[in-house]
Design a protein around this motif. Structure first.
Motif, PDB file in Angstrom:
ATOM      1  N   GLU A 118      13.283  -2.488 -13.673  1.00  0.00           N
ATOM      2  CA  GLU A 118      13.674  -3.892 -13.478  1.00  0.00           C
ATOM      3  C   GLU A 118      12.934  -4.555 -12.309  1.00  0.00           C
ATOM      4  N   ASP A 119      12.237  -3.760 -11.497  1.00  0.00           N
ATOM      5  CA  ASP A 119      11.470  -4.313 -10.378  1.00  0.00           C
ATOM      6  C   ASP A 119      10.005  -4.546 -10.730  1.00  0.00           C
ATOM      7  N   ALA A 120       9.631  -4.337 -11.979  1.00  0.00           N
ATOM      8  CA  ALA A 120       8.225  -4.415 -12.384  1.00  0.00           C
ATOM      9  C   ALA A 120       7.595  -5.765 -12.047  1.00  0.00           C
ATOM     10  N   ASP A 121       8.316  -6.863 -12.233  1.00  0.00           N
ATOM     11  CA  ASP A 121       7.765  -8.184 -11.934  1.00  0.00           C
ATOM     12  C   ASP A 121       7.540  -8.344 -10.428  1.00  0.00           C
ATOM     13  N   ILE A 122       8.472  -7.875  -9.634  1.00  0.00           N
ATOM     14  CA  ILE A 122       8.346  -7.949  -8.175  1.00  0.00           C
ATOM     15  C   ILE A 122       7.143  -7.120  -7.716  1.00  0.00           C
ATOM     16  N   VAL A 123       7.032  -5.913  -8.250  1.00  0.00           N
ATOM     17  CA  VAL A 123       5.915  -5.025  -7.902  1.00  0.00           C
ATOM     18  C   VAL A 123       4.586  -5.673  -8.286  1.00  0.00           C
ATOM     19  N   ALA A 124       4.529  -6.307  -9.435  1.00  0.00           N
ATOM     20  CA  ALA A 124       3.301  -6.985  -9.873  1.00  0.00           C
ATOM     21  C   ALA A 124       2.939  -8.111  -8.907  1.00  0.00           C
ATOM     22  N   GLN A 125       3.926  -8.878  -8.464  1.00  0.00           N
ATOM     23  CA  GLN A 125       3.671  -9.955  -7.506  1.00  0.00           C
ATOM     24  C   GLN A 125       3.170  -9.395  -6.171  1.00  0.00           C
ATOM     25  N   ILE A 126       3.787  -8.321  -5.718  1.00  0.00           N
ATOM     26  CA  ILE A 126       3.374  -7.693  -4.455  1.00  0.00           C
ATOM     27  C   ILE A 126       1.932  -7.218  -4.567  1.00  0.00           C
ATOM     28  N   ASN A 127       1.619  -6.513  -5.640  1.00  0.00           N
ATOM     29  CA  ASN A 127       0.261  -5.987  -5.812  1.00  0.00           C
ATOM     30  C   ASN A 127      -0.773  -7.098  -5.939  1.00  0.00           C
ATOM     31  N   ASP A 128      -0.409  -8.199  -6.586  1.00  0.00           N
ATOM     32  CA  ASP A 128      -1.321  -9.331  -6.697  1.00  0.00           C
ATOM     33  C   ASP A 128      -1.621  -9.920  -5.314  1.00  0.00           C
ATOM     34  N   ILE A 145      -5.635  -1.184   2.546  1.00  0.00           N
ATOM     35  CA  ILE A 145      -4.192  -1.015   2.523  1.00  0.00           C
ATOM     36  C   ILE A 145      -3.814  -0.497   1.151  1.00  0.00           C
ATOM     37  N   ARG A 146      -2.945   0.490   1.117  1.00  0.00           N
ATOM     38  CA  ARG A 146      -2.530   1.089  -0.157  1.00  0.00           C
ATOM     39  C   ARG A 146      -1.057   0.845  -0.366  1.00  0.00           C
ATOM     40  N   TYR A 147      -0.741   0.389  -1.531  1.00  0.00           N
ATOM     41  CA  TYR A 147       0.642   0.198  -1.942  1.00  0.00           C
ATOM     42  C   TYR A 147       1.245   1.568  -2.219  1.00  0.00           C
ATOM     43  N   ARG A 148       2.410   1.851  -1.624  1.00  0.00           N
ATOM     44  CA  ARG A 148       3.040   3.159  -1.807  1.00  0.00           C
ATOM     45  C   ARG A 148       4.432   3.078  -2.431  1.00  0.00           C
ATOM     46  N   GLY A 149       4.919   1.838  -2.703  1.00  0.00           N
ATOM     47  CA  GLY A 149       6.187   1.739  -3.412  1.00  0.00           C
ATOM     48  C   GLY A 149       7.038   0.562  -2.967  1.00  0.00           C
ATOM     49  N   TYR A 150       8.013   0.254  -3.816  1.00  0.00           N
ATOM     50  CA  TYR A 150       8.977  -0.823  -3.541  1.00  0.00           C
ATOM     51  C   TYR A 150      10.339  -0.377  -4.050  1.00  0.00           C
ATOM     52  N   ARG A 151      11.355  -0.567  -3.233  1.00  0.00           N
ATOM     53  CA  ARG A 151      12.725  -0.263  -3.652  1.00  0.00           C
ATOM     54  C   ARG A 151      13.689  -0.987  -2.730  1.00  0.00           C
ATOM     55  N   ASP A 152      14.662  -1.646  -3.323  1.00  0.00           N
ATOM     56  CA  ASP A 152      15.742  -2.312  -2.586  1.00  0.00           C
ATOM     57  C   ASP A 152      15.225  -3.268  -1.502  1.00  0.00           C
ATOM     58  N   GLY A 153      14.183  -4.020  -1.849  1.00  0.00           N
ATOM     59  CA  GLY A 153      13.661  -5.023  -0.930  1.00  0.00           C
ATOM     60  C   GLY A 153      12.673  -4.496   0.097  1.00  0.00           C
ATOM     61  N   PRO A 186      10.555 -13.598  -2.509  1.00  0.00           N
ATOM     62  CA  PRO A 186      11.806 -13.645  -1.744  1.00  0.00           C
ATOM     63  C   PRO A 186      12.622 -12.353  -1.783  1.00  0.00           C
ATOM     64  N   GLU A 187      12.407 -11.521  -2.773  1.00  0.00           N
ATOM     65  CA  GLU A 187      13.141 -10.260  -2.858  1.00  0.00           C
ATOM     66  C   GLU A 187      12.722  -9.263  -1.768  1.00  0.00           C
TER      67      GLU A 187
END
Length: 194
Positions: A118-128, A145-153, A186-187
């Motif tokens: 359910e966080d796929a859209d947020i992760v896509a925005q972050i990576n963009d 900088i390497r993305y290593r994850g997103y969870r609970d904000g 905002p998340e």
């Protein structure tokens, strides 16, 4: 051939610009002599005995000197190694190594936290945002900088190259990147170093 050098915000690191492509795509960091065995160039730089990190970007190589090492003595050695490598058109990676294939930062086995579908859209925005706004600025300072994850904000990021261990990297993460991500996504409530 002329190789330019630039200082970075990390006083222990210098950025070397050979005036040609270093990596066709992606980046590669070598944080130890053992890791550098995949690349004859990185290994030669580590063989000086005065280096703790070598980082290949698209058009640059950043090198981090060991604690107590002065760049006045190390810089000519690194320049000579780079000049020999690029003039001879030697391969960047040893034959048979996976070194030439830069693993995307978003691969599941490298994630620090398990992400939810359910966080796929947020992760896509972050990576963009990381790809279009943050990565170019960080590359300008000799790193990545390497993305290593997103969870609970909470977004987990890893600084690489000259940015790894830089005295200002915490400020960059907390004030620069965190502010940018919070503004556009905002998340996001916090950014943490991985």
């Amino acid at each position: 051939m002329f190789i330019e050098t630039e200082t970075t915000p990390n006083p222990a690191s210098l950025k070397f610009l050979p005036g040609q492509t270093v990596m066709d795509s992606g980046t590669r960091e070598f944080a130890s002599p053992e890791a550098a065995e995949a690349s004859p160039l990185a290994q030669a730089i580590f063989d000086t005995g005065e280096v703790t990190n070598v980082f290949f970007g698209g058009d640059f190589v950043s090198v981090t000197a060991a604690p107590g090492v002065e760049w006045t003595a190390l810089k000519p050695q690194v320049l000579a190694i780079l000049l020999d490598h690029f003039v001879s058109e030697a391969p960047l990676f040893a034959p048979g190594t996976a070194g030439g294939i830069s693993v995307p930062a978003e691969t599941a086995d490298e994630l620090l936290v398990e992400e939810r579908a359910e966080d796929a859209d947020i992760v896509a925005q972050i990576n963009d945002l990381l790809e279009t706004r943050v990565r170019p600025a960080v590359a300008g300072d000799g790193g990545d900088i390497r993305y290593r994850g997103y969870r609970d904000g909470i977004v987990h990021l890893q600084m690489q190259g000259a940015c790894s261990g830089c005295p200002s990297s915490t400020a960059t993460l907390k004030h620069g990147i965190e502010g940018l991500l919070k503004h556009y996504v905002p998340e996001v409530v916090e950014v943490r170093a991985a």
